[in-house]
Design an enzyme around this catalytic site. Structure first.
Site, PDB file in Angstrom:
ATOM      1  N   GLY A 120       0.778  -1.223   0.000  1.00  0.00           N
ATOM      2  CA  GLY A 120       0.000   0.000   0.000  1.00  0.00           C
ATOM      3  C   GLY A 120       0.814   1.281   0.000  1.00  0.00           C
ATOM      4  CB  SER A 121      -0.077   4.556   1.457  1.00  0.00           C
ATOM      5  OG  SER A 121      -1.344   4.599   0.845  1.00  0.00           O
TER       6      SER A 121
END
Length: 580
Positions: free
Chosen positions: A287-288
């Site tokens: 993810g981020s």
């Protein structure tokens, strides 16, 4: 007067058997002396050979008698992690039994409940000359079996591998098979060195710090239980040497009592899940946590030349069958600090699109994402890249979707982001001062300095606020990624990750913490995202281990982010960025 006349002596005879023996005696004496001399010479030569040629063999024999058959493993401070002690094997010679096998089997099953009575009876009735009943038995078990008085049962002393710290660092250390050969982890890697008679007397020092390892296991285990996660991983890495200070994978196991694995090829098997090293073997979309890597490339390549440059985040982006949106939409143009502080997928996707496939792939390759993690342990997962790589892939991989790597991949990448821009392979071995791997440059020192500012800003003002540890100047990024399922991405399960570094004014360590499928609860306000689940774990670990690692809290020091703070716009009365 009488005259006596003596009879003259007979002249010696010059022929006959006796003359032959007398004649041969000197020759025989000479031959005997020569044989004795030859024997003495042979003995002297043999002694000389032992003294000169066979000295190493003599040393090996002495070593065999004085040191364990397998060398010790210690942590970087000398704490024993694996040792070898004497144990016993219990076996049977069926043809020598005097007691009834059925009756004896019942007694053995009572003393050694590892197997049932039927199993022991089959062994006792075996046609083999010798079969094992119990390997590496404790002395009290041997004593109890010996009291049965059965002469057909035999005992043999053999070494036992002992892990004094129980489950501590189990996945990093690995384990042995029944024949005392390393089959996992560093036990397998160091097999030759640990069994070499000339080397095994010296303990092998790993990079691990048992104190830090225990703290990470404790905090991560509590979080896994609290949020009912299915698995977890944690890593502490020295940003300048690549040394792994702590490596945690949960669920854990005790190498002193290996779990019984029903199907070693099935990762869903309960025993296999415990043996699986999530830190180096399992691959995830993280993810981020990828956003700072994409941003570093954008800054380093010149695509982003100013922190004030803005990207349109007003509406979601449709790319093929994907719809890229933000969890907490800002609905405006975002500059670089705002993109990271608010963790905007939309703005990051636009930056990734400008970078293009070639540059992103080159950056991910330089960070080690194209190959299995660089570390000695054999349990290393293979990254999963988009196939085919489309325009949507270029946008989504920039914020950590569509490309799966291990937590160790991420830890090594973050070390490069903050240490001045040099990527180095991770290592489980203690590195002497000045002996670290040369590594390779992936970003400039100026870009690395900028990333230290941005990562610190995320913790001060953004989604990573709960990861802050007073005085330790923590920087990092949250990452919450939905888990890919057969029918698409799950809306109920995610991988929550936080990648941190500290102290950000002079980085020394990277800490990565990951929970697989956490569930929100009252403590997290019902949220299961990284900002609520793993960010607080990072804070607690740093506060527990900072002083152990020689990092003292100092509230008077910090990274200078004064030039970035004015770029953060807040609506009147607006709250801080919501934890992701």
């Amino acid at each position: 007067m009488s005259v006596l006349v003596a009879r003259p002596f007979d002249k010696p005879r010059l022929a006959g058997p006796r003359h032959s023996m007398v004649a041969l005696a000197p020759a025989r004496l000479v031959m005997l002396l020569m044989a004795i001399a030859a024997g003495i010479a042979l003995v002297l030569m043999k002694l000389a050979w032992f003294a000169v040629v066979a000295t190493p063999a003599s040393n090996r024999s002495a070593a065999d008698a004085l040191v364990p058959l397998r060398g010790d493993i210690i942590d970087r401070n000398g704490v024993p992690l694996a040792r070898t002690i004497d144990a016993w094997s219990i076996g049977v010679r069926p043809e020598r039994l005097i007691n009834d096998p059925h009756e004896l089997a019942g007694k053995l099953a009572a003393l050694m409940p590892n197997h049932d009575e039927a199993w022991y009876e089959r062994r006792l009735r075996s046609k083999e000359p010798f079969v094992f009943l119990y390997r590496r038995a404790l002395p009290e078990v041997v004593k109890a079996v010996n009291a049965l008085g059965e002469p057909g049962i035999a005992y043999e002393r053999e070494p036992e591998r002992l892990y004094p710290q129980s489950t501590l660092a189990a996945h990093a250390l690995g384990s042995l098979d029944v024949d005392a050969h390393g089959i996992r982890g560093m036990e397998r890697v160091l097999e030759d060195q640990l069994t070499n008679p000339l080397l095994r007397a010296t303990p092998v020092a790993l990079s691990l710090d048992a104190r830090v390892q225990a703290a990470v296991e404790s905090e991560l285990g509590a979080a896994m239980s609290n949020f009912q996660a299915q698995a977890a991983a944690g890593l502490v890495l020295d940003v300048h040497t690549g040394e792994v200070i702590a490596m945690v994978s949960l669920p854990n196991y005790d190498a002193n009592k290996l779990p019984r694995v029903i199907d070693p090829k099935d990762p869903n098997d309960a025993g296999m899940r415990r043996l699986w090293n999530n830190a180096t073997l399992s691959v995830y979309e993280l993810g981020s946590t990828f956003k700072p890597i994409t941003m570093a490339l954008a800054i380093d390549s010149g695509v982003v030349s100013s922190m004030s440059r803005r990207f349109d985040a007003r509406a979601p982006i449709v790319a093929g069958r994907f719809r890229i949106s933000d969890d907490h939409p800002q609905k405006r143009y975002l500059n670089i600090p705002e993109t990271l502080v608010h963790s905007s997928n939309i703005a990051t996707a636009r930056i990734g699109n400008e970078l293009g496939e070639a540059r992103l792939r080159a950056m991910f390759t330089a960070m080690g994402f194209a190959t299995r993690p660089d570390i000695e342990t054999p349990e290393r997962g293979k990254p999963i890249w988009p196939a085919p790589w489309t325009k949507a892939s270029t946008m989504t991989t920039g914020y950590g979707h569509g490309l799966s790597v291990t937590p160790l991949h991420l830890a090594s990448a973050y070390a490069a982001l903050v240490n001045g821009g040099t990527w180095r392979p991770a290592t489980m071995m203690k590195v002497a001062p000045g002996k670290q791997a040369a590594g390779r440059r992936v970003i400039s020192e100026a870009t690395s300095a900028r990333m230290r500012q941005l990562l610190r800003l995320i913790v001060l003002k953004g989604t990573g606020e709960k990861a802050d540890a007073p005085g330790y100047r923590v920087g990092g990024k949250t990452g919450t990624a939905e888990i890919g399922m057969k029918g698409g991405y799950s809306k109920k399960r995610n991988v929550s990750t936080f990648a941190a570094a500290f102290p950000m004014d002079a980085p020394r360590y990277v800490l990565v913490v990951m929970l697989d499928s956490p569930r929100g609860n009252a403590q997290s306000a019902g949220q299961a995202t990284a900002g609520w689940t793993v960010a607080p774990v990072v804070s607690r670990i740093i506060m527990r281990t900072g002083y152990m690692l020689g990092v003292m809290p100092d509230k008077n020091r910090d990274v200078d982010v004064s030039e970035l703070l004015p770029l953060l716009w807040e609506a009147p009365g607006a709250a801080k960025a919501v934890p992701e």
